[in-house]
Enzyme design. Structure first.
Site, short mmCIF file in Angstrom:
data_model
loop_
_atom_site.label_atom_id
_atom_site.label_comp_id
_atom_site.label_asym_id
_atom_site.label_seq_id
_atom_site.Cartn_x
_atom_site.Cartn_y
_atom_site.Cartn_z
N THR A 16 0.64 -1.06 0.02
CA THR A 16 0.01 0.03 -0.03
C THR A 16 0.30 1.36 -0.27
O THR A 16 1.56 1.93 0.79
CB THR A 16 -0.88 -0.19 1.07
N LYS A 57 -7.34 1.44 -2.87
CA LYS A 57 -6.67 1.10 -1.94
C LYS A 57 -6.82 2.55 -1.07
O LYS A 57 -6.90 2.06 0.31
CB LYS A 57 -5.17 0.94 -1.42
N LYS A 82 0.55 5.60 8.49
CA LYS A 82 1.06 5.84 7.37
C LYS A 82 -0.10 5.79 5.98
O LYS A 82 0.43 7.17 5.07
CB LYS A 82 2.01 4.18 7.05
P1 NAP Z 1 4.76 -6.40 8.15
O1 NAP Z 1 4.00 -7.34 8.22
O2 NAP Z 1 4.82 -4.99 8.80
O3 NAP Z 1 5.81 -6.68 6.62
C1 NAP Z 1 6.89 -5.94 6.00
C2 NAP Z 1 7.10 -6.09 5.59
O4 NAP Z 1 8.20 -5.26 5.27
C3 NAP Z 1 8.53 -6.94 5.63
O5 NAP Z 1 8.87 -8.45 4.59
C4 NAP Z 1 9.42 -5.95 5.87
O6 NAP Z 1 11.26 -7.23 6.31
C5 NAP Z 1 9.95 -4.88 4.98
N1 NAP Z 1 10.28 -4.48 4.46
C6 NAP Z 1 9.95 -3.43 5.93
N2 NAP Z 1 10.72 -1.63 5.37
C7 NAP Z 1 11.99 -2.17 4.81
C8 NAP Z 1 12.99 -2.03 3.85
N3 NAP Z 1 14.33 -1.06 4.16
N4 NAP Z 1 14.39 -2.46 3.10
C9 NAP Z 1 13.65 -4.02 3.06
N5 NAP Z 1 12.40 -4.29 3.51
C10 NAP Z 1 11.32 -3.97 4.01
O7 NAP Z 1 3.44 -6.00 6.88
P2 NAP Z 1 2.48 -6.22 6.17
O8 NAP Z 1 0.60 -6.35 7.69
O9 NAP Z 1 2.50 -8.24 5.62
O10 NAP Z 1 1.61 -5.40 4.76
C11 NAP Z 1 2.27 -4.94 4.33
C12 NAP Z 1 2.25 -4.71 3.27
O11 NAP Z 1 0.09 -4.88 3.06
C13 NAP Z 1 1.65 -3.07 3.87
O12 NAP Z 1 1.96 -1.76 2.88
C14 NAP Z 1 0.10 -2.96 4.56
O13 NAP Z 1 0.02 -1.66 4.90
C15 NAP Z 1 -0.40 -3.62 3.43
N6 NAP Z 1 -1.70 -4.32 3.41
C16 NAP Z 1 -1.32 -5.24 4.92
C17 NAP Z 1 -2.70 -5.78 5.42
C18 NAP Z 1 -2.67 -6.24 6.52
O14 NAP Z 1 -4.22 -6.40 7.27
N7 NAP Z 1 -2.05 -6.39 7.71
C19 NAP Z 1 -3.47 -5.27 4.16
C20 NAP Z 1 -4.15 -5.52 3.06
C21 NAP Z 1 -2.27 -5.00 2.94
P3 NAP Z 1 11.11 -6.79 7.55
O15 NAP Z 1 10.93 -8.52 8.05
O16 NAP Z 1 12.73 -7.55 7.69
O17 NAP Z 1 10.87 -6.09 8.97
#
Ligand code: NAP
Length: 310
Positions: free
Chosen positions: A118, A193, A261
């Site tokens: 997102t 989104k 965010k």
């Molecule tokens: P998350 O669990 O916080 O995972 C974030 C991912 O990004 C991890 O793999 C993290 O790596 C990586 N990352 C962050 N900073 C980085 C950097 N500087 N360099 C390389 N890798 C980096 O988040 P999530 O819930 O899976 O969400 C991922 C995306 O989908 C976000 O944009 C979120 O807004 C969106 N989203 C989430 C949901 C939900 O319900 N969770 C639903 C719809 C959309 P590390 O493991 O090394 O930290």
């Protein structure tokens, strides 16, 4: 069966990877957080060849048991992939991985990049331009649905880009989700989104404010939940958060820091377009308080700790 439409560069004209017409694809999945780990798992379960990379390598190793193959480096992960999928936290992380760490440069000419993170529409369009200049196909395809939908392959994809690219990617979307919404040209998925999350974040906070008022009136949570959640007034996702709020159990499905965010991305994008989002500005203040009180890594429903208290 949709036909693969990857163009073949003269340099790679004998590389059969890029002429495959089969349903199964060679995928690199980058970013194995709450969402990415579950999405990559479903791709592997559906029979696709899935190479994975994550900044924190332990998360890649944990997916070996479901058939994913950890790559030794980011560039090695994407080098031979027909499709690269990114699922990273925010625009900065995505830019860093895609451009700073050389992902785009390492991708094969004519391959496809699907970004499911997102992010804001302007960054998405900028990265689409980088991809096109490099001879890549690009779709922005952020998702609606949280960890449960990701685990059960019930995500909804909001997709921006060319119809023929969506057809190429359809078997992958179908392995991870239940619906594809073609929002328009590149950047439109990101726009849709942010519209979605403007509503989601405010509805979550508004519901907790309503529960706070109910308490003041002497109404139990059970009475309010039983009365209102089944009606058309309440969005369905609030029902999924009921047990978390009742137990004040904030293990993350959608981390609150990501909701903040998205609020900030929407506020900035609106401001740049000349619009002042007054309600979202008030919500930003609540979510910022929650972050400063240590709820950033908690579920979005932890906004209850702030919004229900007035
Ligand atoms: P998350 O669990 O916080 O995972 C974030 C991912 O990004 C991890 O793999 C993290 O790596 C990586 N990352 C962050 N900073 C980085 C950097 N500087 N360099 C390389 N890798 C980096 O988040 P999530 O819930 O899976 O969400 C991922 C995306 O989908 C976000 O944009 C979120 O807004 C969106 N989203 C989430 C949901 C939900 O319900 N969770 C639903 C719809 C959309 P590390 O493991 O090394 O930290």
């Amino acid at each position: 069966m949709p036909t693969q439409r990857f163009p073949v560069s003269p340099k790679h004209s004998r590389n059969t990877n890029f002429q495959t017409r089969g349903k199964f694809m060679k995928v690199a999945f980058i970013g194995l957080g709450i969402m990415g780990s579950r999405m990559a798992t479903n791709l592997a379960k559906a029979g696709h060849s899935v190479c994975v990379w994550n900044r924190t390598p332990e998360k890649s190793a944990s997916l070996v048991s479901v058939g994913c193959v950890p790559a030794a480096s980011l560039t090695k992960a994407v080098k031979d992939a027909q499709v690269v999928i990114t699922m990273l936290s925010d625009p900065q992380a995505l830019r860093d991985v895609a451009l700073g760490q050389g992902m785009v440069d390492a991708m094969e000419w004519g391959s496809m990049w699907i970004d499911c993170s997102t992010i804001d529409p302007a960054t998405s369009r900028q990265l689409a331009a980088n991809a096109t200049n490099r001879g890549l196909h690009f779709l922005d395809a952020p998702v609606s649905g949280s960890s449960g939908a990701a685990a059960n392959a019930k995500l909804v994809f909001f997709v921006g880009g060319a119809s023929e690219d969506i057809e190429t990617a359809r078997p992958l979307f179908e392995a991870m989700g239940s619906r594809i919404v073609h929002a328009g040209p590149q950047g439109s998925g990101a726009s849709l989104k942010l519209v979605n999350n403007l509503f989601l974040a405010q509805a979550q906070a508004a519901w907790s404010e309503a529960l706070g008022l109910a308490e003041l009136f002497g109404l139990s949570h059970q009475t309010v939940n039983d009365a209102i959640l089944p009606t058309h007034v309440a969005p369905a996702f609030l029902g999924f958060k009921r047990s978390k709020i009742e137990a004040r159990e904030w293990s993350p499905e959608f981390p609150l820091k990501h909701a903040l965010k998205d609020i900030r991305l929407a506020l900035t994008a609106a401001k740049n377009a000349g619009m002042d989002l007054q309600q979202l500005t008030a919500a930003e203040s609540l979510y910022a308080q929650a972050l400063s009180r240590g709820f950033g890594d908690s579920d979005i429903s932890a906004i209850h700790e702030i919004a229900s208290r007035g």
